[in-house]
Design a protein around this motif. Structure first.
Motif, PDB file in Angstrom:
ATOM      1  N   SER A  13       0.826  -1.209   0.000  1.00  0.00           N
ATOM      2  CA  SER A  13       0.000   0.000   0.000  1.00  0.00           C
ATOM      3  C   SER A  13       0.858   1.255   0.000  1.00  0.00           C
ATOM      4  O   SER A  13       0.598   2.208  -0.748  1.00  0.00           O
ATOM      5  CB  SER A  13      -0.917  -0.014   1.227  1.00  0.00           C
ATOM      6  OG  SER A  13      -1.595   1.208   1.368  1.00  0.00           O
ATOM      7  N   ASN A  16       2.698   1.682  -3.367  1.00  0.00           N
ATOM      8  CA  ASN A  16       1.764   2.127  -4.400  1.00  0.00           C
ATOM      9  C   ASN A  16       1.510   3.627  -4.301  1.00  0.00           C
ATOM     10  O   ASN A  16       1.401   4.326  -5.313  1.00  0.00           O
ATOM     11  CB  ASN A  16       0.437   1.369  -4.288  1.00  0.00           C
ATOM     12  CG  ASN A  16       0.542  -0.063  -4.766  1.00  0.00           C
ATOM     13  OD1 ASN A  16       1.478  -0.430  -5.485  1.00  0.00           O
ATOM     14  ND2 ASN A  16      -0.399  -0.901  -4.362  1.00  0.00           N
ATOM     15  N   PHE A  17       1.422   4.129  -3.064  1.00  0.00           N
ATOM     16  CA  PHE A  17       1.152   5.555  -2.885  1.00  0.00           C
ATOM     17  C   PHE A  17       2.355   6.415  -3.258  1.00  0.00           C
ATOM     18  O   PHE A  17       2.223   7.405  -3.991  1.00  0.00           O
ATOM     19  CB  PHE A  17       0.740   5.855  -1.445  1.00  0.00           C
ATOM     20  CG  PHE A  17       0.480   7.317  -1.199  1.00  0.00           C
ATOM     21  CD1 PHE A  17      -0.688   7.910  -1.650  1.00  0.00           C
ATOM     22  CD2 PHE A  17       1.415   8.099  -0.533  1.00  0.00           C
ATOM     23  CE1 PHE A  17      -0.932   9.259  -1.447  1.00  0.00           C
ATOM     24  CE2 PHE A  17       1.193   9.453  -0.324  1.00  0.00           C
ATOM     25  CZ  PHE A  17       0.008  10.029  -0.782  1.00  0.00           C
ATOM     26  N   THR A  19       4.754   5.963  -5.215  1.00  0.00           N
ATOM     27  CA  THR A  19       5.114   5.931  -6.637  1.00  0.00           C
ATOM     28  C   THR A  19       3.979   6.426  -7.527  1.00  0.00           C
ATOM     29  O   THR A  19       4.109   6.411  -8.752  1.00  0.00           O
ATOM     30  CB  THR A  19       5.501   4.504  -7.068  1.00  0.00           C
ATOM     31  OG1 THR A  19       4.410   3.606  -6.781  1.00  0.00           O
ATOM     32  CG2 THR A  19       6.754   4.047  -6.351  1.00  0.00           C
ATOM     33  N   SER A  20       2.891   6.877  -6.919  1.00  0.00           N
ATOM     34  CA  SER A  20       1.739   7.351  -7.687  1.00  0.00           C
ATOM     35  C   SER A  20       1.853   8.849  -7.953  1.00  0.00           C
ATOM     36  O   SER A  20       2.611   9.563  -7.282  1.00  0.00           O
ATOM     37  CB  SER A  20       0.446   7.075  -6.922  1.00  0.00           C
ATOM     38  OG  SER A  20       0.307   7.979  -5.835  1.00  0.00           O
ATOM     39  N   PRO A  21       1.108   9.377  -8.918  1.00  0.00           N
ATOM     40  CA  PRO A  21       1.110  10.821  -9.183  1.00  0.00           C
ATOM     41  C   PRO A  21       0.566  11.634  -8.008  1.00  0.00           C
ATOM     42  O   PRO A  21       0.704  12.858  -7.986  1.00  0.00           O
ATOM     43  CB  PRO A  21       0.195  10.950 -10.411  1.00  0.00           C
ATOM     44  CG  PRO A  21       0.164   9.592 -11.029  1.00  0.00           C
ATOM     45  CD  PRO A  21       0.293   8.631  -9.894  1.00  0.00           C
ATOM     46  N   ASN A  22      -0.051  10.967  -7.041  1.00  0.00           N
ATOM     47  CA  ASN A  22      -0.617  11.671  -5.888  1.00  0.00           C
ATOM     48  C   ASN A  22       0.421  11.990  -4.822  1.00  0.00           C
ATOM     49  O   ASN A  22       0.094  12.628  -3.814  1.00  0.00           O
ATOM     50  CB  ASN A  22      -1.730  10.831  -5.254  1.00  0.00           C
ATOM     51  CG  ASN A  22      -2.909  10.640  -6.184  1.00  0.00           C
ATOM     52  OD1 ASN A  22      -3.272  11.545  -6.921  1.00  0.00           O
ATOM     53  ND2 ASN A  22      -3.504   9.450  -6.164  1.00  0.00           N
ATOM     54  N   CYS A  23       1.652  11.566  -5.023  1.00  0.00           N
ATOM     55  CA  CYS A  23       2.697  11.810  -4.028  1.00  0.00           C
ATOM     56  C   CYS A  23       3.837  12.591  -4.684  1.00  0.00           C
ATOM     57  O   CYS A  23       4.758  12.012  -5.256  1.00  0.00           O
ATOM     58  CB  CYS A  23       3.214  10.489  -3.454  1.00  0.00           C
ATOM     59  SG  CYS A  23       4.378  10.703  -2.080  1.00  0.00           S
ATOM     60  N   LYS A  24       3.738  13.894  -4.606  1.00  0.00           N
ATOM     61  CA  LYS A  24       4.739  14.767  -5.214  1.00  0.00           C
ATOM     62  C   LYS A  24       5.559  15.534  -4.186  1.00  0.00           C
ATOM     63  O   LYS A  24       6.674  15.963  -4.478  1.00  0.00           O
ATOM     64  CB  LYS A  24       4.062  15.759  -6.158  1.00  0.00           C
ATOM     65  CG  LYS A  24       3.331  15.106  -7.323  1.00  0.00           C
ATOM     66  CD  LYS A  24       2.653  16.155  -8.187  1.00  0.00           C
ATOM     67  CE  LYS A  24       1.911  15.515  -9.358  1.00  0.00           C
ATOM     68  NZ  LYS A  24       1.217  16.527 -10.190  1.00  0.00           N
ATOM     69  N   ASP A 222       1.867  15.926   0.484  1.00  0.00           N
ATOM     70  CA  ASP A 222       1.129  14.679   0.249  1.00  0.00           C
ATOM     71  C   ASP A 222       1.431  13.619   1.301  1.00  0.00           C
ATOM     72  O   ASP A 222       0.593  12.762   1.584  1.00  0.00           O
ATOM     73  CB  ASP A 222       1.467  14.130  -1.147  1.00  0.00           C
ATOM     74  CG  ASP A 222       1.151  15.128  -2.244  1.00  0.00           C
ATOM     75  OD1 ASP A 222      -0.013  15.556  -2.331  1.00  0.00           O
ATOM     76  OD2 ASP A 222       2.079  15.483  -3.002  1.00  0.00           O
TER      77      ASP A 222
END
Length: 293
Positions: A13, A16-17, A19-24, A222
């Motif tokens: 989990s 996944n977060f 490495t996602s676009p939601n974690c900048k 984020d």
């Protein structure tokens, strides 16, 4: 700690977060629990005594005014121990993350031991909230002298750390040191130098606080990494709460689980071993770019 000791669902989990676009944008809040893996005492709780002195009682302006020699013996020991210690894999992981230009990143360290800097952490992305053992400041009210990076050990012959062995069972008083045996300001030549750390009863440096506040308020954080420190003590609690209120996520790296926190990722164990596993995907990005360059 090996990777399988972290619950697979937690690790998946989290990976996944991050490495996602939601974690900048990531903020790391670091405490003594990270440096304890390098062998440095935390001077908190049951470990809060140096020889037979309460370390908190030595970390005040009043203590320095009353007996600067005793306070300097305590801090000379700490300087010596910090110089003998080595940055661990946790320090190195955060340092590598500071060089990942795909992530907007800042580390706020409450530690004063200089291990983050020695791990090659990007200085532009590091705030020493409580100062540094290796910064020296003049106590003369009319003198503004400051040496931000003095690694001389010992600072004077009387402060040789070989005579300042950390021994919890030692009740022998340390020798009284007169002012002429202590570090003096090279600028005004009259003022005593003091460690450039924030003592109990003193305010946090406004430059560090402002830089932290600016990072948090100007960016949507984020994710906040709470590493080796309590998420309920100030200023940790305030930063964590602000990130939560912004809609950001929290990941806690500590030796104890907080059973009241059901929303955060919790990585329990030695921070120096858990951080490299948890942040591995972001560190791989740094290594790949280094090889390409």
């Amino acid at each position: 700690m090996e990777e399988q000791l972290i619950p697979p669902e937690t690790l998946t989990s989290f990976h996944n977060f991050i490495t996602s676009p939601n974690c900048k944008t990531i903020l790391a809040l670091v405490g003594a629990g990270l440096s304890s893996a390098s062998g440095l005492p935390t001077f908190r709780g049951s470990g809060g005594y140096w020889r037979h002195y309460n370390s908190i009682d030595l970390a005040t302006p009043d203590a320095f005014e009353r007996d600067p020699g005793l306070v300097w013996q305590f801090y000379s020991y700490r300087r010596h121990m910090a110089l003998m210690a080595q940055p661990n894999a946790g320090h190195q992981t955060l340092a590598q993350l500071s060089h990942n230009d795909k992530i907007n990143f800042l580390t706020i360290t409450q530690n004063v031991d200089g291990l983050s800097q020695r791990a090659n952490h990007d200085s532009r992305k590091l705030i020493e909230l409580h100062g540094s053992l290796f910064c020296l400041k003049c106590t003369n009210f009319t003198c503004s002298y400051s040496d931000p990076a003095n690694f001389k050990d010992p600072l004077t012959d009387s402060l040789d750390a070989s005579s300042l062995v950390h021994d919890k069972g030692n009740t022998e008083d340390l020798p009284f040191l007169s002012d002429d045996k202590l570090p003096h300001c090279p600028a005004c030549e009259t003022g005593l130098l003091r460690p450039g750390v924030v003592w109990f009863g003193e305010s946090l440096p406004w430059v560090s606080v402002d830089k932290t506040d600016e990072f948090i308020m100007r960016n949507h954080v984020d994710l906040i990494l709470v590493v080796g420190t309590s998420g309920v003590a100030w200023p940790a609690a305030s930063y964590v709460d602000i990130v939560k209120n912004q809609g950001g996520k929290v990941a806690v790296f500590n030796i104890e689980r907080d059973d009241t926190d059901t929303e955060s990722w919790q990585f329990i164990g030695d921070c120096s071993k858990i951080l490299p596993v948890a942040l591995d995907p972001l560190i791989d990005q740094v290594n790949v770019r280094s090889e390409v360059q």
